[in-house]
Design an enzyme around this catalytic site. Sequence first.
Site, short mmCIF file in Angstrom:
data_model
loop_
_atom_site.label_atom_id
_atom_site.label_comp_id
_atom_site.label_asym_id
_atom_site.label_seq_id
_atom_site.Cartn_x
_atom_site.Cartn_y
_atom_site.Cartn_z
N LYS A 52 2.00 2.27 0.26
CA LYS A 52 1.80 1.53 -1.00
C LYS A 52 1.02 0.25 -0.74
CE LYS A 52 5.98 3.38 -3.15
NZ LYS A 52 7.36 3.17 -3.58
N GLN A 96 12.61 -0.35 -3.76
CA GLN A 96 12.53 0.94 -3.08
C GLN A 96 13.94 1.54 -2.96
OE1 GLN A 96 9.55 2.22 -2.28
NE2 GLN A 96 10.28 4.05 -1.24
N ASP A 119 8.21 1.29 -11.98
CA ASP A 119 8.76 2.60 -11.65
C ASP A 119 9.22 3.36 -12.89
OD1 ASP A 119 8.75 3.32 -8.98
OD2 ASP A 119 10.48 2.09 -8.48
N1 LIG Z 1 11.81 2.77 -6.23
C1 LIG Z 1 11.22 3.81 -5.66
N2 LIG Z 1 10.02 4.21 -6.09
C2 LIG Z 1 9.38 5.27 -5.49
O1 LIG Z 1 8.26 5.64 -5.89
C3 LIG Z 1 10.04 5.94 -4.41
C4 LIG Z 1 11.30 5.48 -4.02
N3 LIG Z 1 11.86 4.42 -4.65
N4 LIG Z 1 11.97 6.09 -3.02
C5 LIG Z 1 11.44 7.23 -2.31
C6 LIG Z 1 10.37 7.98 -3.09
C7 LIG Z 1 9.41 8.78 -2.24
N5 LIG Z 1 8.12 8.18 -2.43
C8 LIG Z 1 6.96 8.51 -1.71
C9 LIG Z 1 5.86 7.70 -1.67
C10 LIG Z 1 4.76 8.01 -0.88
C11 LIG Z 1 4.72 9.16 -0.13
C12 LIG Z 1 3.55 9.46 0.72
O2 LIG Z 1 2.67 8.65 0.90
N6 LIG Z 1 3.46 10.66 1.31
C13 LIG Z 1 2.36 11.07 2.18
C14 LIG Z 1 2.74 11.15 3.65
C15 LIG Z 1 3.83 10.25 4.10
C16 LIG Z 1 4.15 10.40 5.59
O3 LIG Z 1 3.20 10.43 6.39
O4 LIG Z 1 5.35 10.51 5.93
C17 LIG Z 1 1.90 12.44 1.77
O5 LIG Z 1 2.68 13.19 1.16
O6 LIG Z 1 0.76 12.79 2.06
C18 LIG Z 1 5.81 10.00 -0.19
C19 LIG Z 1 6.91 9.69 -0.97
C20 LIG Z 1 8.24 7.14 -3.30
N7 LIG Z 1 9.48 7.01 -3.75
#
Ligand SMILES: Nc1nc(=O)c2c([nH]1)NC[C@@H]1CN(c3ccc(C(=O)N[C@@H](CCC(=O)O)C(=O)O)cc3)C=[N+]21
Length: 281
Positions: A52, A96, A119
């Site tokens: 992020k 988060q 969010d």
């Molecule tokens: N208040 C809150 N808001 C959220 O938006 C929130 C949260 N809590 N808690 C957890 C989940 C999960 N989440 C992700 C964000 C980015 C990737 C992301 O960047 N994923 C990459 C790879 C990540 C890696 O390399 O491990 C991808 O899928 O290509 C994944 C999952 C946001 N969340």
Amino acid sequence: MFKLISGKAIAQKRQEDLRLEVENLKNKGVTPSLRVILVGHSGPSEIYVRNKKRRAEELGLDFELIRFDETVTEQELIASIESLNQDQTVDAMLVQLPLPKHIDEEKVVQTVSPYKDVDGFSPINFGYLWQNNPNVIPSTAGGIMTLLEESEINPASKHVVIVGRSNIVGRPLGALMLNADATVTMAHSKTKDLKSITKQADILISAVGKAHFITADMVKKGATVIDVGMNRDENDKLVGDVDFDDVSEVAGAMTPVPGGVGPMTILTLMEQTIEIAKKRV
Ligand SMILES: Nc1nc(=O)c2c([nH]1)NC[C@@H]1CN(c3ccc(C(=O)N[C@@H](CCC(=O)O)C(=O)O)cc3)C=[N+]21
């Protein structure tokens, strides 16, 4: 014909438009500002938050990570959110999730001002969403809608099956799909004979959090399969809920992990931060 839906490519494409929008806003004296509160040092949260931050900085947003040790009290956390609620230089914030067990997540989420709740987790924004009058929406669910739109897959009149009923993905996605005129089935851990239901899906979305959970025998030929899972497999490799090699033999279109829903989540977060900031102009 099988289509791999790259969330990464779609997010990249939209990122350039967003950057120009931010430039425009800055010329009008408004720099969109985002604050992320992170409690503790869990591995996955660290990675998500790092991603992020990277995107926010590429766009030229005013981004700040506010860290607390996992021993932080609920009062301290709430006081910090309240001060961000008051801070005129802050457009948007998120806490988060998940939070340590001694902190009441619901109470924390309810403290975030609905005007700064990027969010879309606050009860007011959740309510707007379910009344088909969305304001800010949860970013993973929103990102999935954008991903389908960009792939020219229209959920209207389709049977959409969502597996998982969390507040952060399953429930808000159910509302968005209903708003988009889909016929929606929400399945979950207490659902009986899950396979007979997932087999009916034109669009199948898995937000369960278990590697290899969705197998080819659960998928209708030609269906679109969206994988929201973020799991580590036996070799500590990042995998989704969907058994990719198996399911790609039957699905018509599919998102990978990584590079599918994750980048779209972050894109939506950035889009909504900018939307909130625009109200200042
Ligand atoms: N208040 C809150 N808001 C959220 O938006 C929130 C949260 N809590 N808690 C957890 C989940 C999960 N989440 C992700 C964000 C980015 C990737 C992301 O960047 N994923 C990459 C790879 C990540 C890696 O390399 O491990 C991808 O899928 O290509 C994944 C999952 C946001 N969340």
